[in-house]
Design an enzyme around this catalytic site. Structure first.
Site, PDB file in Angstrom:
ATOM      1  N   ARG A  54       9.692  -7.110  -0.529  1.00  0.00           N
ATOM      2  CA  ARG A  54       8.435  -6.972   0.212  1.00  0.00           C
ATOM      3  C   ARG A  54       8.761  -6.320   1.548  1.00  0.00           C
ATOM      4  NH1 ARG A  54       6.390  -7.800  -3.960  1.00  0.00           N
ATOM      5  NH2 ARG A  54       4.689  -9.223  -4.524  1.00  0.00           N
TER       6      ARG A  54
ATOM      7  N   HIS B 288       5.053   1.367  -3.717  1.00  0.00           N
ATOM      8  CA  HIS B 288       5.062   0.006  -4.268  1.00  0.00           C
ATOM      9  C   HIS B 288       4.748   0.029  -5.763  1.00  0.00           C
ATOM     10  CE1 HIS B 288       4.435  -4.482  -3.082  1.00  0.00           C
ATOM     11  NE2 HIS B 288       5.068  -4.368  -4.237  1.00  0.00           N
TER      12      HIS B 288
ATOM     13  N   GLU C  81       0.944  -1.436   4.034  1.00  0.00           N
ATOM     14  CA  GLU C  81       0.689  -0.698   2.794  1.00  0.00           C
ATOM     15  C   GLU C  81      -0.809  -0.501   2.593  1.00  0.00           C
ATOM     16  OE1 GLU C  81       2.690  -2.660  -0.444  1.00  0.00           O
ATOM     17  OE2 GLU C  81       4.677  -2.356   0.426  1.00  0.00           O
TER      18      GLU C  81
END
Length: 327
Positions: free
Chosen positions: A237, A285, A266
Site C-alpha cells: 500500500r 495499482h 491514488e
C-alpha cells in the site's frame, strides 16, 4: 423473506446471480463510482453491503441500522473502522488468497522491468532515439543470482519468493513480525532483522498490510541503509512508504531505481515527482487486475456476503473482527 443487500459496485453476472439466489438486492448502476451521499441513502434497509474500499465508519453505520456485514472485494481492509464495527457487531470480510499468484506475477514484472529498464528503453525505441552506437548507456542490472529481501512474508510474499528462488536462482531473505519456518524451508530463506535486510539486499520488496504499525515503514532512515545499487519494489500500500523520502533517495542516487504499483495518493497526482524520474516504473495499482482474479475475488466476496446475511459464518471474516461476532 430473503435478506436485502446493496451492491455498491458492479460485479460479474455469475456473482450477481449467486447473490440473487439467496437475497433481494439493489445495485449501483451509474457509470461513475457511487458517491458517498448516494451510498448513505441506499443503506436504510440493507443487511449486507458489498464494496471496494469505501470508508466504513460511524457516519456510514449510522445510516445502516440493519447492517450485519460489509464484504470488501479486496484483500486489504484499511477502509474498515474496526472499533466502530466492533461496537455494533458488524462483520467485515475480505478476499485473501485468490489473488496471491497474480500479485506475485506483477511483483516479478516490476523487478524485471526496473532492473532492465524496460519502460524507459521501450520509449527510447518508439521515440526514434535508438541509434547504432556503443550500447553501454542502455545497460541494466541482472536479476538472476541476486539477493531479494522480502519485507512481509505472508502468502503473497512466499509466492514471490518461489518465483525468485526457482525461476531466477535468487537468494531469499526476509523480515516479518514472526518467523516463518515453512517459508524458510521451502525457499531456503534467511530470517534477518530489517536493518540487515536493507543493507544486504539487491532488491527490497515491500509486501506488508497497511496498519498504524506499518505506516511509513520505509522512510529516510531505511532508504539510507540500502545499497546505492539496490532496487525498491512496493506492491503493498502506498501509505507504507514515506513518499517524500523515497523521492529524495532516488534523486540523490541513494538507491538505483523503484517499481511502484501503489502510491500515497491514488490516482497519483500528475505533479508527483515520481512520474518524472526515468528510473521509476509506475503502475496504476493493478496487482490483482486480471479478468480471472477479479472474477474470483467477486465470487468470494459474494459468498462472504451471503453467508453472513443468512446466519452462517463467512469464510473470510477479518482477523480483528472475529472475536465477539454474534451470528
Amino acid at each position: 423473506m430473503k435478506p436485502k443487500v446493496f451492491l455498491a459496485r458492479p460485479i460479474s453476472a455469475e456473482a450477481e446471480a449467486y447473490i440473487s439466489e439467496h437475497c433481494t438486492y439493489e445495485k449501483w448502476q451509474g457509470s461513475a463510482p457511487i458517491t458517498r451521499s448516494e451510498l448513505l441513502e441506499r443503506l436504510e434497509d440493507a443487511e449486507g453491503l458489498l464494496i471496494t474500499g469505501e470508508k466504513i465508519n460511524d457516519e456510514l453505520l449510522d445510516h445502516a441500522p440493519k447492517l450485519k456485514v460489509v464484504s470488501n472485494i479486496s484483500v486489504g481492509y484499511n477502509n474498515f473502522d474496526l472499533e466502530s464495527m466492533k461496537k455494533r457487531n458488524i462483520m467485515g470480510t475480505n478476499t485473501p488468497d485468490v489473488l496471491n499468484e497474480t500479485v506475485a506475477d506483477l511483483a516479478l514484472a516490476l523487478m524485471l522491468s526496473t532492473a532492465r529498464r524496460i519502460p524507459e528503453l521501450d520509449k527510447l525505441v518508439k521515440d526514434g532515439k535508438w541509434e547504432e552506437q556503443d550500447d553501454e548507456p542502455l545497460f541494466g542490472v541482472d536479476v538472476h543470482g541476486k539477493t531479494l529481501g522480502i519485507i512481509g512474508m505472508g502468502r503473497i510474499g512466499e509466492a514471490i519468493g518461489k518465483r525468485a528462488k526457482f525461476g531466477f536462482n535468487m537468494n531469499i531473505q526476509y523480515h516479518n513480525r514472526h518467523r516463518k519456518p515453512g517459508s524458510e524451508k521451502i525457499l531456503d530463506a534467511d530470517y534477518v532483522p530489517l536493518e540487515e535486510l536493507l543493507q544486504s539486499s539487491d532488491f527490497v520488496l515491500l509486501m506488508v498490510p497497511f496498519t498504524q504499525e506499518t505506516r511509513h515503514l520505509m522512510g529516510q532512515e531505511q532508504f539510507a541503509l540500502m545499497k546505492n545499487s539496490a532496487i525498491f519494489i512496493n506492491t503493498s500500500r502506498g501509505q507504507t512508504v514515506d513518499e517524500n523520502a523515497l523521492i529524495q533517495a532516488l534523486q540523490n542516487k541513494e538507491i538505483l531505481a523503484a517499481g511502484l504499483d501503489v502510491f500515497d495518493q491514488e490516482p497519483v497526482s500528475t505533479s508527483n515527482p515520481l512520474l518524472k524520474l526515468p528510473n521509476v516504473v509506475t503502475l496504476p495499482h493493478i496487482g490483482s487486475a486480471t479478468h480471472q482474479t477479479r472474477f474470483d475475488m467477486a465470487m468470494l466476496a459474494a459468498k462472504n456476503l451471503v453467508a453472513a446475511v443468512t446466519g452462517n459464518e463467512p469464510p473470510n471474516i477479518v482477523q480483528e473482527l472475529k472475536s465477539g461476532i454474534m451470528l
